[in-house]
Write an enzyme that holds these catalytic residues in place. Structure first.
Site, mmCIF file in Angstrom:
data_model
loop_
_atom_site.group_PDB
_atom_site.id
_atom_site.type_symbol
_atom_site.label_atom_id
_atom_site.label_comp_id
_atom_site.label_asym_id
_atom_site.label_seq_id
_atom_site.Cartn_x
_atom_site.Cartn_y
_atom_site.Cartn_z
ATOM 1 N N GLY A 12 0.805 -1.216 0.000
ATOM 2 C CA GLY A 12 0.000 0.000 0.000
ATOM 3 C C GLY A 12 0.832 1.257 0.000
ATOM 4 O O GLY A 12 1.771 1.389 0.784
ATOM 5 N N ALA A 16 0.996 5.957 5.341
ATOM 6 C CA ALA A 16 1.871 5.083 6.124
ATOM 7 C C ALA A 16 2.854 4.345 5.228
ATOM 8 O O ALA A 16 4.049 4.266 5.523
ATOM 9 C CB ALA A 16 1.035 4.094 6.931
ATOM 10 N N GLU A 172 -15.734 18.101 6.275
ATOM 11 C CA GLU A 172 -14.892 18.742 5.259
ATOM 12 C C GLU A 172 -15.534 18.657 3.868
ATOM 13 O O GLU A 172 -15.430 19.594 3.075
ATOM 14 C CB GLU A 172 -13.502 18.124 5.257
ATOM 15 C CG GLU A 172 -12.696 18.453 6.502
ATOM 16 C CD GLU A 172 -11.202 18.309 6.296
ATOM 17 O OE1 GLU A 172 -10.450 19.191 6.756
ATOM 18 O OE2 GLU A 172 -10.767 17.313 5.671
ATOM 19 N N GLN A 318 -1.891 12.156 10.175
ATOM 20 C CA GLN A 318 -0.805 12.582 11.064
ATOM 21 C C GLN A 318 -0.230 11.395 11.830
ATOM 22 O O GLN A 318 0.997 11.252 11.955
ATOM 23 C CB GLN A 318 -1.336 13.638 12.040
ATOM 24 C CG GLN A 318 -0.291 14.195 12.985
ATOM 25 C CD GLN A 318 -0.859 15.203 13.980
ATOM 26 O OE1 GLN A 318 -0.150 15.703 14.836
ATOM 27 N NE2 GLN A 318 -2.157 15.503 13.885
#
Length: 404
Positions: A12, A16, A172, A318
């Site tokens: 992936g 990360a 959002e 984050q």
């Protein structure tokens, strides 16, 4: 590559996966380890920008970064293929077009829509899940405007947009819709009052995790631009052109239904025999899967416990970026010896965009920001990731430098 080198495979190319690959390149000399990154596409995309792609406020290519532009193919073996299964017993990864073996595995396969068993949700609701799915939402919304403008007796519900969920992504996305819809109304010569945008949330509040002052600011900002909220209201069923909500089974007709109410780890994780808790793997403090010391689970695939609260950290971008540092360090330590590092989240704050130049959130030990200053900080946060990933040139190419 030499056969005796340890084989590190990263699955992936999300936040990360990309950052872990970057850190592994820094931790290991070329002769010390064989690093492989496997991803379905040849590009990495900014998951936290997909709501903008879905609303149509940024171009799809703005959110995409070619993997080979930031990961050196001479240092990392790049495989563009679909992961089908992880075989823990023989330490291999089955791909659509082959098989790869590993000594250490980093799983960052991202998320998929969690429907919580709501009837019709899988079949009839869009989700902000990938570049292509987000682009489909954008195109579908504009198609509804074109239909409304061109049909002789259009159904008013064509221009009703229902957003399920009032978490970070949902809010959002609503902010971007508040900016985009007036543009579409002007383009198709449709009065803004003909369009309804309704957010439906089972909880009594929006944005869990923010304090009341911040969430009230967000709600007031969105309502002032025509967003309707139905809080404390559960979606019971999703149909092709409506949702059934609440205890009285109210039916709300809509031309567009977008679900942002929950995600779970890629289903490959469970199908490969990893134990799941509410759709994700509970990893230990070193980010390893229980019982599999060579397998690291990161990002949306994992629950990482906050020892202070006894609850898992929310799987944000984050956190995923910070997990990469610990993961790369621990893999090197496992190979060469030393003390494994435990993950400890360094909270730099959270800012939610509300569309345009509006935002709100906290930074640096809880300092609250609103409006333009918060929006500028949001851009700084986004550009910081680009800098970490690809340096100043990537920031210049893809960064957010909005004129205010």
């Amino acid at each position: 590559m030499s056969e005796n080198k340890p084989k590190i495979v990263v699955l992936g190319a999300g936040y990360a996966g990309m950052m872990t690959t970057k850190r592994l390149m820094q931790q290991f000399a070329p002769e010390e380890a064989e690093i492989t990154l496997i991803n379905k596409h040849n590009y990495h995309y900014q998951t936290t920008w997909l709501h903008e792609v879905a609303a149509g406020t940024i171009d799809v290519n703005r959110s995409r970064i070619m993997i080979s532009d930031v990961i050196n193919p001479k240092r990392v073996h790049l495989i563009y293929d679909t992961v089908k299964k992880i075989n823990k017993a023989d330490k291999t990864v089955q791909l659509e077009n082959g098989k790869v073996d590993y000594d250490y595995l980093v799983v960052g396969l991202g998320f998929e829509k969690a429907t919580f068993g709501i009837k019709g949700m899988e079949e009839h609701a869009f989700s902000i899940q990938s570049v292509d799915k987000s682009r489909l939402i954008r195109d579908h919304i504009e198609y509804q405007f074109a239909r409304y403008r061109n049909e002789a007796n259009p159904d008013s519900s064509m221009l009703t947009i229902i957003v399920g969920g009032a978490g970070f992504t949902g809010i959002e996305f609503l902010g971007e819709l508040a900016e985009r819809i007036p543009v579409l109304c002007k383009k198709y010569d449709i009065p803004r009052r003909d369009v309804r945008i309704i957010d439906i949330e089972a909880m009594e509040t929006i944005l869990p995790g923010f304090d009341e002052e911040l969430l009230n600011y967000a709600k007031d900002s969105l309502e002032a631009r025509g967003i309707e909220f139905k809080l404390g209201t559960m979606i019971k069923e999703v149909k092709a052109d409506s949702v059934i909500v609440g205890e009285d089974n109210e039916e709300i007709k809509a031309g567009t239904i977008v679900w942002t109410g929950g995600v779970q780890a890629n289903r490959i994780i469970g199908e490969s025999g990893f134990e799941l808790t509410k759709g994700k793997v509970n990893v230990d403090a070193t980010l390893r899967a229980p019982g599999d010391e060579e397998v690291y689970m990161l990002g949306d695939c994992a629950w990482v416990m906050n020892n202070e609260t006894g609850k898992p950290y929310p799987p944000t971008a984050q956190i995923a970026i910070q997990e990469a540092d610990v993961c790369a360090h621990n893999i090197k330590t496992s190979i060469f010896g030393g003390t494994l590092q435990e993950f400890s989240f360094d909270d730099k704050g959270t800012v939610a965009s509300l569309g345009g130049s509006d935002a709100m959130g906290t930074v640096f030990d809880g300092n609250k920001l609103y409006g333009l200053s918060a929006s500028v900080m949001k851009n700084v946060i986004d550009d910081r990731y680009l800098f970490l990933l690809g340096g100043p040139m990537l920031v210049l190419r893809k960064g957010k430098f909005r004129p205010f």
